[in-house]
Design an enzyme around this catalytic site. Sequence first.
Site, mmCIF file in Angstrom:
data_model
loop_
_atom_site.group_PDB
_atom_site.id
_atom_site.type_symbol
_atom_site.label_atom_id
_atom_site.label_comp_id
_atom_site.label_asym_id
_atom_site.label_seq_id
_atom_site.Cartn_x
_atom_site.Cartn_y
_atom_site.Cartn_z
ATOM 1 N N ASP A 34 0.184 4.888 0.831
ATOM 2 C CA ASP A 34 0.099 5.811 1.967
ATOM 3 C C ASP A 34 0.206 5.068 3.294
ATOM 4 O O ASP A 34 -0.554 4.148 3.571
ATOM 5 C CB ASP A 34 -1.212 6.601 1.915
ATOM 6 C CG ASP A 34 -1.286 7.515 0.703
ATOM 7 O OD1 ASP A 34 -0.223 7.921 0.199
ATOM 8 O OD2 ASP A 34 -2.404 7.823 0.258
ATOM 9 N N ASP B 282 0.857 -1.174 0.000
ATOM 10 C CA ASP B 282 0.000 0.000 0.000
ATOM 11 C C ASP B 282 0.897 1.229 0.000
ATOM 12 O O ASP B 282 1.963 1.223 0.606
ATOM 13 C CB ASP B 282 -0.903 -0.012 1.228
ATOM 14 C CG ASP B 282 -1.902 1.120 1.243
ATOM 15 O OD1 ASP B 282 -2.314 1.572 0.154
ATOM 16 O OD2 ASP B 282 -2.286 1.545 2.341
ATOM 17 N N GLN C 279 -7.052 6.262 -4.031
ATOM 18 C CA GLN C 279 -6.997 7.715 -3.896
ATOM 19 C C GLN C 279 -8.398 8.320 -3.946
ATOM 20 O O GLN C 279 -8.868 8.765 -4.993
ATOM 21 C CB GLN C 279 -6.086 8.309 -4.975
ATOM 22 C CG GLN C 279 -4.636 7.937 -4.798
ATOM 23 C CD GLN C 279 -4.079 8.464 -3.487
ATOM 24 O OE1 GLN C 279 -4.241 9.630 -3.146
ATOM 25 N NE2 GLN C 279 -3.420 7.588 -2.744
#
Length: 86
Positions: free
Chosen positions: A22, A20, A65
């Site tokens: 972030d 992942d 996002q």
Amino acid sequence: MREPARALPAGLPPQAIFLDRDGTINRERADYVKCWAEYEWLPGAQAALAVLAQLSLPVFIVTNQSAIGRGILSRQALDAMHEQVR
């Protein structure tokens, strides 16, 4: 809260590595990472990616996002940021 990584069944080799974005390779921001100037690598992330790149497995960095759907970030800005990451 992230789900813990699951071990592969015995004898089954991994086919790829998925990370992942972030909070795993860059610092997560409450107001979203909207441009390269706001992107902050987490300590050790670049070194870890260099080690993973030496493996004979594809490494994928995935990201959801929601900032795009909210109109906070354009797809073009996200693509430009990811080009910098590459």
